[in-house]
Motif scaffolding. Structure first.
Motif, PDB file in Angstrom:
ATOM      1  N   TYR A  55       0.822  -1.212   0.000  1.00 48.56           N
ATOM      2  CA  TYR A  55       0.000   0.000   0.000  1.00 48.56           C
ATOM      3  C   TYR A  55       0.858   1.264   0.000  1.00 48.56           C
ATOM      4  O   TYR A  55       0.537   2.222  -0.677  1.00 48.56           O
ATOM      5  CB  TYR A  55      -0.920  -0.029   1.220  1.00 48.56           C
ATOM      6  N   CYS A  56       1.963   1.264   0.791  1.00 44.00           N
ATOM      7  CA  CYS A  56       2.734   2.505   0.919  1.00 44.00           C
ATOM      8  C   CYS A  56       4.102   2.439   0.249  1.00 44.00           C
ATOM      9  O   CYS A  56       4.670   3.463  -0.072  1.00 44.00           O
ATOM     10  CB  CYS A  56       2.911   2.872   2.395  1.00 44.00           C
ATOM     11  N   LEU A  57       4.637   1.252   0.075  1.00 44.79           N
ATOM     12  CA  LEU A  57       5.982   1.028  -0.491  1.00 44.79           C
ATOM     13  C   LEU A  57       7.089   1.770   0.256  1.00 44.79           C
ATOM     14  O   LEU A  57       8.172   1.968  -0.285  1.00 44.79           O
ATOM     15  CB  LEU A  57       6.031   1.378  -1.992  1.00 44.79           C
ATOM     16  N   MET A  58       6.845   2.198   1.496  1.00 47.12           N
ATOM     17  CA  MET A  58       7.915   2.877   2.233  1.00 47.12           C
ATOM     18  C   MET A  58       8.030   2.411   3.680  1.00 47.12           C
ATOM     19  O   MET A  58       8.526   3.130   4.540  1.00 47.12           O
ATOM     20  CB  MET A  58       7.747   4.395   2.148  1.00 47.12           C
ATOM     21  N   GLY A  59       7.579   1.190   3.935  1.00 44.06           N
ATOM     22  CA  GLY A  59       7.847   0.621   5.248  1.00 44.06           C
ATOM     23  C   GLY A  59       6.890   1.011   6.352  1.00 44.06           C
ATOM     24  O   GLY A  59       7.136   0.703   7.515  1.00 44.06           O
ATOM     25  N   VAL A  60       5.787   1.671   6.031  1.00 40.84           N
ATOM     26  CA  VAL A  60       4.891   2.173   7.067  1.00 40.84           C
ATOM     27  C   VAL A  60       3.709   1.242   7.346  1.00 40.84           C
ATOM     28  O   VAL A  60       3.347   1.004   8.485  1.00 40.84           O
ATOM     29  CB  VAL A  60       4.367   3.583   6.679  1.00 40.84           C
ATOM     30  N   CYS A  61       3.110   0.688   6.280  1.00 36.06           N
ATOM     31  CA  CYS A  61       1.794   0.054   6.446  1.00 36.06           C
ATOM     32  C   CYS A  61       1.848  -1.436   6.787  1.00 36.06           C
ATOM     33  O   CYS A  61       0.889  -1.998   7.283  1.00 36.06           O
ATOM     34  CB  CYS A  61       0.963   0.257   5.185  1.00 36.06           C
ATOM     35  N   PHE A  62       2.935  -2.100   6.496  1.00 38.55           N
ATOM     36  CA  PHE A  62       3.087  -3.537   6.758  1.00 38.55           C
ATOM     37  C   PHE A  62       2.064  -4.391   6.001  1.00 38.55           C
ATOM     38  O   PHE A  62       1.749  -5.500   6.419  1.00 38.55           O
ATOM     39  CB  PHE A  62       3.048  -3.845   8.267  1.00 38.55           C
ATOM     40  N   GLU A  63       1.543  -3.881   4.895  1.00 38.97           N
ATOM     41  CA  GLU A  63       0.628  -4.677   4.078  1.00 38.97           C
ATOM     42  C   GLU A  63       1.392  -5.635   3.169  1.00 38.97           C
ATOM     43  O   GLU A  63       0.833  -6.568   2.624  1.00 38.97           O
ATOM     44  CB  GLU A  63      -0.250  -3.767   3.205  1.00 38.97           C
TER      45      GLU A  63
HETATM   46  S1  FES Z   1       4.037  -1.608   1.370  1.00 38.65           S
HETATM   47 FE1  FES Z   1       3.735  -0.527   3.226  1.00 38.65          FE
HETATM   48  S2  FES Z   1       5.213  -1.455   4.504  1.00 38.65           S
HETATM   49 FE2  FES Z   1       5.628  -2.371   2.627  1.00 38.65          FE
END
Ligand code: FES
Lengths: 106, 482
Positions: A55-63
């Protein structure tokens, strides 16, 4: 579902996604390589079995949690792709060793 | 710059540890190293740049016009960082930070599959920002991602969403991503603008500061480029809908009293960025609710120092001011740290800081206008529909939270006990603000009064395998037992 800009250098790293062979570019994250390989869903949730994707591609959402080389719950968007990686989407809960967690209590 | 790939290359102690290699972290490293401090920079990414300049050293995007001049400004600051004397550990995670009496801090670092504790006399946490949660029905469906995520895929990987793209929300980044994706050849079927028309009136008092800042010209150029897309303004409701495969198929939007549905393959959401406060919160820094930025912001002084002496938070992590102000803030934080360590006299510090601070203030002055102009509407911050998911990790809905609040739960920390909301792997990064604002709305009190989740270290996950790599000394035992 993403496509690579034609100008980007060719994808040369070989990896497997759920057993299917795919290629990725050196220097990209596991999540980016999965998106480029046409992966839409990377896991289902432990509680409701819902489909999820990065979802975020920056390590925030853990999806983007996937199992990499047998180790579960890895954050695909932070981990660099390497040659020969065995990447698996996750169904439900995993413990840190990547084994499915069997829930005893309700 | 000395690149470290393994925990054994870490020194036991540094004058200054910097967490994050975005504009604030990089410029802090340059300034501190020049002042003679031993500096360690820890960064989660594989290359310097942070999120704003993500991929700048190795992007596969060859046509520079796709990413635009603002992106390439980052080259100069990365070059300075590469020339400086700091040690730099990419793919490194700082997962704990504990004040260590008057002597500084102990930091838990994981790097190359192993962990270590290191000591630092001063710490600069340049942890930046992340996108504000955008809880609409269907926002968890595969095919929905943040506009920032699409931008990262483009900058770092030359990836463009395939098929029909809808972009929705508000804020400067929305325009930037639209312009970049258009230049990269994406098929953007619509940009659904959620900004409220009344925002202009609220923004006007801040116009003088904005006109003095460089935001104006940048903004105009961007608007012209982005406006080539099909803009649909005054959107008041959004819903992502799944197809038979359980993935995104359509997005419905309301304008006036009409609902329209668009078929699409990718929906990109964005309604501004907020400080990433997890580390500051876990360490116990004082924070305040900022009603202009609609977020909690760590309390910082003129040298970006938090309520914890020796811990500074420059850049967007200490309040959103943008990349250029972040770089200047990093310099100020490093000057402050160097002076506290006795490497610069107060006079030297002030002299070197003066021109930096003047420019920092000019840039900051433009921000209030943007905050007011792109203030995200309440309907998209506080979900009205009961079934909208708020906590993505634990699948907790707005309706469940409202019910528990009606039952007498007063704050986010109590809520965790009842609903596990905020207790999933993201530790509340995604739902924290929504929970605060939703509870404030349900109870009819201010967000400040509701407060935020109290977080605890480790503020990033560490595996048992990594912990097992700790050398057995007191620090190791403390880390596991505490
Ligand atoms: S896509 Fe959000 S943490 Fe990896």
């Amino acid at each position: 579902m993403f496509r690579r800009l034609p100008e980007s250098d060719t994808a040369t790293l070989r990896f497997k996604i759920d057993g299917r062979p795919a290629t990725g570019r050196a220097g990209e994250s596991v999540a980016a390589a999965m998106l480029a390989a046409g992966v839409v869903t990377c896991r289902t949730t432990p509680i409701g079995g819902q489909k999820r994707a990065p979802y975020c591609l920056m390590g925030v959402c853990f999806e983007c949690l996937v199992t990499i080389d047998g180790i579960g719950n890895r954050q695909a968007c932070l981990i660099p792709l390497t040659e020969g990686m065995d990447i698996r989407s996750q169904d439900g809960a995993r413990d840190m060793a990547g084994e499915p967690v069997t829930e005893a209590a309700p | 710059m000395k690149r470290l790939a393994n925990v054994v290359e870490l020194a036991a102690s540094y004058d200054l540890a910097i967490i994050g290699a975005g504009p604030a972290g990089m410029s802090a490293a340059v300034t501190a190293a020049e002042a003679g401090l031993s500096v360690l920079v820890l960064d989660e990414n594989g290359a310097p740049g942070g999120q704003i300049y993500r991929g700048i050293t190795g992007t596969p995007v060859k046509r520079r016009e796709i990413l635009g001049a603002e992106f390439w400004r980052g080259e100069e600051i990365v070059a300075g960082f590469e020339r400086c004397e700091a040690s730099y550990a990419p793919h490194a995670t700082a997962w704990s930070l504990a004040p260590d009496g008057s002597k500084g801090f102990e930091i838990g670092v994981s790097l190359g599959g192993a962990v270590r504790h290191i000591h630092a006399s001063e710490v600069i946490a340049a942890t930046g920002a992340h996108e504000r949660p955008f809880p609409i029905p269907g926002w968890t469906l595969p095919g929905v991602m943040t506009a920032g995520a699409a931008q990262i895929a483009l900058k770092a990987n030359a990836l463009v969403p395939d098929g029909r793209v809808v972009i929705a929300g508000c804020g400067p980044l929305l325009f930037l991503v639209t312009a970049q994706l258009l230049a990269a050849g994406a098929n953007i079927v619509a940009v659904l603008d959620t900004a409220e028309p009344g925002n202009w009136r609220r923004a006007l008092p801040h116009l003088p500061g904005f006109l003095r800042s460089p935001y104006l010209m940048k903004g105009l150029r961007l608007l012209l480029k982005a406006r080539r897309a099909n803009f649909i303004s005054r959107v008041t409701a959004l819903r992502a809908e799944a197809g038979d495969d359980g993935c995104l198929a359509r997005v419905a939007h309301t304008r006036g009293s009409t609902e329209t549905t668009l078929a699409c393959d990718t929906l990109l959401l964005h309604q501004g960025v907020v400080p990433n406060i997890n580390l500051a919160n876990a360490v116990g820094c004082e924070q305040d609710w900022d009603d202009g930025q609609l977020s909690f912001v760590p309390r910082i002084d003129d040298w970006m120092q938090t309520s914890i002496p020796g811990l500074s938070i420059p850049g967007d992590g200490g309040g959103i001011r943008g990349a250029e102000a972040a770089a200047l803030g990093g310099t100020l934080a490093a000057l402050g740290a160097a002076a506290r360590l006795g490497r610069l006299s107060q006079d030297e510090r002030n002299q070197r800081a003066a021109p930096v601070r003047a420019e920092f203030e000019r840039l900051s002055a433009g921000r209030a206008f943007l905050d007011a102009l792109y203030r995200p509407p309440k309907a998209f911050r506080v979900p009205a529909e009961a079934e909208t998911i708020v906590c993505r990790c634990e699948e907790v809905t707005a309706g469940e939270i409202r019910e528990v609040v009606a039952g007498g739960v007063t704050g986010p920390n109590q809520l965790k006990v009842f609903l596990r909301c905020g207790m999933g792997p993201c530790q509340g990064r995604q739902c924290g603000l929504t929970v605060t604002e939703l509870m404030a709305d349900a109870r009819g009190v201010s967000a400040e009064a509701i407060g935020s989740y109290h977080l605890r270290p480790p503020f990033k996950p560490v595996t048992l395998g990594e912990l097992a790599s700790l050398p057995s000394n007191d620090a190791a035992v403390k880390a596991v037992v505490r």
